[in-house]
Design an enzyme around this catalytic site. Structure first.
Site, PDB file in Angstrom:
ATOM      1  N   ARG A   1     -10.622  -2.519   3.825  1.00  0.00           N
ATOM      2  CA  ARG A   1     -10.302  -2.521   5.254  1.00  0.00           C
ATOM      3  C   ARG A   1      -9.474  -1.291   5.626  1.00  0.00           C
ATOM      4  O   ARG A   1      -8.634  -0.833   4.860  1.00  0.00           O
ATOM      5  CB  ARG A   1      -9.510  -3.780   5.621  1.00  0.00           C
TER       6      ARG A   1
ATOM      7  N   GLN B   1       2.128  -5.950  -3.253  1.00  0.00           N
ATOM      8  CA  GLN B   1       2.407  -6.025  -1.817  1.00  0.00           C
ATOM      9  C   GLN B   1       3.747  -5.337  -1.490  1.00  0.00           C
ATOM     10  O   GLN B   1       4.141  -4.426  -2.199  1.00  0.00           O
ATOM     11  CB  GLN B   1       2.377  -7.475  -1.318  1.00  0.00           C
TER      12      GLN B   1
ATOM     13  N   ALA C   1      -3.819  -7.784  -4.516  1.00  0.00           N
ATOM     14  CA  ALA C   1      -3.164  -6.482  -4.695  1.00  0.00           C
ATOM     15  C   ALA C   1      -4.163  -5.486  -5.255  1.00  0.00           C
ATOM     16  O   ALA C   1      -5.093  -5.847  -5.974  1.00  0.00           O
ATOM     17  CB  ALA C   1      -1.977  -6.614  -5.644  1.00  0.00           C
ATOM     18  N   GLY C   2      -3.973  -4.219  -4.938  1.00  0.00           N
ATOM     19  CA  GLY C   2      -4.807  -3.173  -5.501  1.00  0.00           C
ATOM     20  C   GLY C   2      -3.985  -1.932  -5.751  1.00  0.00           C
ATOM     21  O   GLY C   2      -3.427  -1.360  -4.821  1.00  0.00           O
ATOM     22  N   HIS C   3      -3.873  -1.535  -7.014  1.00  0.00           N
ATOM     23  CA  HIS C   3      -3.106  -0.343  -7.362  1.00  0.00           C
ATOM     24  C   HIS C   3      -4.060   0.720  -7.892  1.00  0.00           C
ATOM     25  O   HIS C   3      -4.763   0.501  -8.877  1.00  0.00           O
ATOM     26  CB  HIS C   3      -2.038  -0.681  -8.400  1.00  0.00           C
TER      27      HIS C   3
ATOM     28  N   ASP D   1       0.816  -1.224   0.000  1.00  0.00           N
ATOM     29  CA  ASP D   1       0.000   0.000   0.000  1.00  0.00           C
ATOM     30  C   ASP D   1       0.849   1.274   0.000  1.00  0.00           C
ATOM     31  O   ASP D   1       0.411   2.320   0.468  1.00  0.00           O
ATOM     32  CB  ASP D   1      -0.943   0.033   1.207  1.00  0.00           C
TER      33      ASP D   1
ATOM     34  N   THR E   1      -6.984 -11.579   2.529  1.00  0.00           N
ATOM     35  CA  THR E   1      -8.047 -10.887   1.806  1.00  0.00           C
ATOM     36  C   THR E   1      -9.220 -11.808   1.494  1.00  0.00           C
ATOM     37  O   THR E   1     -10.266 -11.336   1.058  1.00  0.00           O
ATOM     38  CB  THR E   1      -7.508 -10.320   0.474  1.00  0.00           C
TER      39      THR E   1
ATOM     40  N   THR F   1      -9.842  -4.687  -0.334  1.00  0.00           N
ATOM     41  CA  THR F   1     -10.817  -5.127   0.663  1.00  0.00           C
ATOM     42  C   THR F   1     -11.615  -3.995   1.288  1.00  0.00           C
ATOM     43  O   THR F   1     -12.661  -4.233   1.889  1.00  0.00           O
ATOM     44  CB  THR F   1     -10.106  -5.882   1.794  1.00  0.00           C
TER      45      THR F   1
ATOM     46  N   LYS G   1       2.734   2.080  -5.062  1.00  0.00           N
ATOM     47  CA  LYS G   1       3.500   1.553  -6.200  1.00  0.00           C
ATOM     48  C   LYS G   1       2.788   1.770  -7.521  1.00  0.00           C
ATOM     49  O   LYS G   1       3.429   1.949  -8.561  1.00  0.00           O
ATOM     50  CB  LYS G   1       3.772   0.057  -5.990  1.00  0.00           C
TER      51      LYS G   1
ATOM     52  N   SER H   1       6.196  12.024  -3.922  1.00  0.00           N
ATOM     53  CA  SER H   1       4.800  12.139  -4.330  1.00  0.00           C
ATOM     54  C   SER H   1       4.029  12.934  -3.288  1.00  0.00           C
ATOM     55  O   SER H   1       4.148  12.698  -2.083  1.00  0.00           O
ATOM     56  CB  SER H   1       4.178  10.749  -4.490  1.00  0.00           C
ATOM     57  N   LEU H   2       3.193  13.873  -3.781  1.00  0.00           N
ATOM     58  CA  LEU H   2       2.475  14.796  -2.905  1.00  0.00           C
ATOM     59  C   LEU H   2       0.972  14.750  -3.153  1.00  0.00           C
ATOM     60  O   LEU H   2       0.260  15.717  -2.905  1.00  0.00           O
ATOM     61  CB  LEU H   2       2.992  16.218  -3.139  1.00  0.00           C
TER      62      LEU H   2
END
Length: 449
Positions: free
Chosen positions: A302, A223, A39-41, A13, A128, A300, A16, A412-413
Site C-alpha cells: 500500500r 511497527q 511488519a516488513g523490514h 516504516d 493488513t 501490503t 528499523k 541514514s542516506l
C-alpha cells in the site's frame, strides 16, 4: 556489554530493519519481541534486497543468534516461506530460535480479520488483513494456539477440533461466510510443526543465559510508537506493544536488563492505513516524498501517506520510550527541496499545544504549527561523515535534536548498509545519565545546544 532496544519513533516504516541490521554486527543475539507478519523490514546488502516479516534482521550475520520471542504471533506458512527464501540465497537459519510460548496465526484469523474490516465500513482501521489482531484477541481470551501446541500432534488435533468449529459459528452467523473444514487445516499445521520443530525452544531461558554471559543483545521492535495498543493513536493502532517497554514482556526479561533505547525516525513522516495525520501533505510535495522515498508498504504494497516531520509525536516517542538517542533515516529524500518544514506544535481550537493529546478526537482536530528551514538542493547520498553534509542538512539535523531534546547518533542516506553516517556509537557510547552535562556539548553526537 549492552542490551539495546530499537524502536520506531513514528507510525512504523521508519527503517528499523536497516538500523537493526547495522547494529547487529556488534550484537551476539538479536530478538524480535512483538508483532507478526504485519511488519516488513527491508534490508539491502551488497546490492541484494531482503524482505523479512518475522525473522530478526540480524539473520544476515551467520554468527548471530536470532530469536522470535513470545510476544510475537507467528504465521507458520509465512515463516517457512521466509526460511526457504533465505536458504535459496545461501543464508543459514541454523542460529534461528522460536519461542515455544509464541502464539500461532491460523487461517480463521486471517478470514475474520478481512471480514471484520469489511464489516466496519467507513470505520475501517486499515489493517493488513494478515490475522494479527484476531490472533492477539485469542491470546487475550485464552483460547489461542501456541507454538508448543504444535509440537504435540494429539494435543494440536484436540485443540483445533474444538477451535475451528467455534470459529465457524462466527463465520456463518456473524459474517455470513462458509465454514472452514477442520481436517485440512489440522493436517497442514501438523506438517508445519515438523518443519519448525528444530527451531523451537524456551526462548526466555535462552535470553536469561545470554544476559548472564554478558552478551550484547539487540531487541528489534516492529511497527512504531504511535501504533502501540495503549499509547498509540487508538483505535488506529496495532494489537501489540511496539514501545520499548514491550521488549521486556515480549522477550521475557526484566526491565533492569535493558541498557539503552534507540529510536528510529524518518527525516519526514509517513503513515499507512487510516487515522489522523496532522502534517500529511496531499499536494505535489507529498507526492514527491512518496515517489522519491519509494513509500510503499513492505507487507501490503500500500502507498504510504507522507508529510513533514512531526516534532510533537517525536517528543512523545522520546518520553514514552525513554529514548537515549535517535537514528534519522531517509535524509536524502529531502535533497531536492527548496525549503523544509517541521511541525513544532499543534493549534487546537485557537490555542497552542506542544504535547501529544491522548484524546483521539482532539488529535483529529489538531493543525500543525510549522517552522521553515532552508533546503540544501544537493545530493547527500555519498556523504559518510557529518562533515560531508551540506551546512543546511547539518542544521536540519541539529534542529531535530534540539526539538526533541535527544542526540542523533545515526544518519541514514539510502537503503544500503554503507549509506550511513555513524555520528556516535549508539551501543557503546555514553549512557542516558551522561547525555546532558554542560549542555551535552562535549559529545560528538548531534546534540541540542
Amino acid at each position: 556489554m549492552a542490551n539495546v532496544v530499537v524502536v520506531g519513533a513514528q507510525w512504523g516504516d521508519e527503517g528499523k530493519g536497516k538500523i537493526t541490521d547495522l547494529l547487529s554486527e556488534k550484537a551476539h543475539v538479536v530478538v524480535r519481541y512483538q508483532g507478526g507478519v504485519n511488519a516488513g523490514h527491508t534490508l539491502v546488502v551488497a546490492g541484494q534486497t531482503f524482505k523479512l516479516h518475522l525473522i530478526p534482521s540480524g539473520i544476515l550475520y551467520p554468527d548471530k543468534r536470532c530469536i522470535i520471542a513470545s510476544g510475537t504471533v507467528i504465521d507458520p506458512e509465512v515463516l517457512l516461506a521466509e526460511i526457504d527464501q533465505l536458504h535459496q540465497l545461501g543464508i543459514s537459519t541454523d542460529n534461528l530460535f522460536i519461542a515455544e510460548t509464541a502464539h500461532v496465526t491460523l487461517p480463521y484469523h486471517r478470514v475474520i480479520d478481512i471480514a471484520e474490516e469489511e464489516r466496519r465500513g467507513i470505520y475501517k482501521l486499515g489493517t493488513t488483513g494478515r490475522g494479527i489482531g484476531p490472533t492477539y484477541a485469542d491470546k487475550a481470551e485464552r483460547m489461542g494456539i501456541r507454538v508448543v501446541d504444535l509440537m504435540y500432534p494429539d494435543q494440536l488435533r484436540e485443540r483445533l477440533s474444538w477451535a475451528i468449529p467455534y470459529k465457524n459459528v462466527l463465520l456463518e452467523k456473524i459474517y455470513n461466510l462458509p465454514p472452514l473444514d477442520p481436517e485440512p487445516i489440522i493436517e497442514q499445521y501438523l506438517a508445519y510443526a515438523e518443519r519448525l520443530r528444530p527451531y523451537v525452544t524456551d526462548a526466555a531461558l535462552l535470553l536469561t543465559q545470554a544476559i548472564e554471559d554478558r552478551e550484547n543483545i539487540l531487541f528489534e521492535g516492529a511497527q512504531g510508537t504511535l501504533l502501540d495498543l495503549d499509547y498509540g493513536t487508538y483505535p488506529y493502532v496495532t494489537s501489540s506493544h511496539p514501545i520499548a517497554g514491550g521488549a521486556c514482556i515480549g522477550a521475557g526479561i526484566g526491565p533492569t536488563s535493558i541498557d539503552r533505547v534507540i529510536g528510529v525516525a524518518k527525516a519526514y513522516t509517513t503513515r499507512v492505513g487510516e487515522g489522523p495525520f496532522p502534517t500529511e501533505l496531499k499536494d505535489e510535495i507529498g507526492a514527491y516524498l512518496g515517489a522519491t522515498g519509494a513509500e510503499f508498504g513492505t507487507t501490503t504494497g500500500r502507498q504510504r501517506r507522507c508529510g513533514w516531520f512531526d516534532g510533537v509525536i517525536g517528543r512523545y516517542a522520546v518520553r514514552i520510550n525513554g529514548l537515549d538517542c535517535l537514528a534519522i533515516t531517509k535524509l536524502d529524500v529531502l535533497d531536492g527541496l527548496d525549503e523544509i518544514k517541521v511541525c513544532v506544535a499543534y493549534e487546537y481550537q485557537g490555542r497552542e499545544i506542544r504535547h501529544f493529546p491522548s484524546d483521539a478526537r482532539v488529535f483529529a482536530q489538531c493543525k500543525p504549527i510549522y517552522e521553515t528551514l532552508p533546503g540544501w538542493k544537493c545530493s547527500t547520498k555519498d556523504c559518510r561523515s557529518i562533515q560531508d553534509l551540506p551546512p543546511e542538512a547539518h542544521d536540519y539535523l541539529k534542529f531535530l535534536a534540539q526539538l526533541m531534546q535527544v542526540p542523533i547518533a545515526i544518519v541514514s542516506l539510502g537503503a544500503s548498509r554503507d549509506q550511513t553516517i555513524i555520528v556516535e556509537d549508539p551501543i557503546h557510547g555514553p549512557k542516558r545519565a551522561l547525555l546532558y552535562p554542560n549542555g551535552g556539548k562535549h559529545l560528538h553526537a548531534l546534540m541540542p545546544d
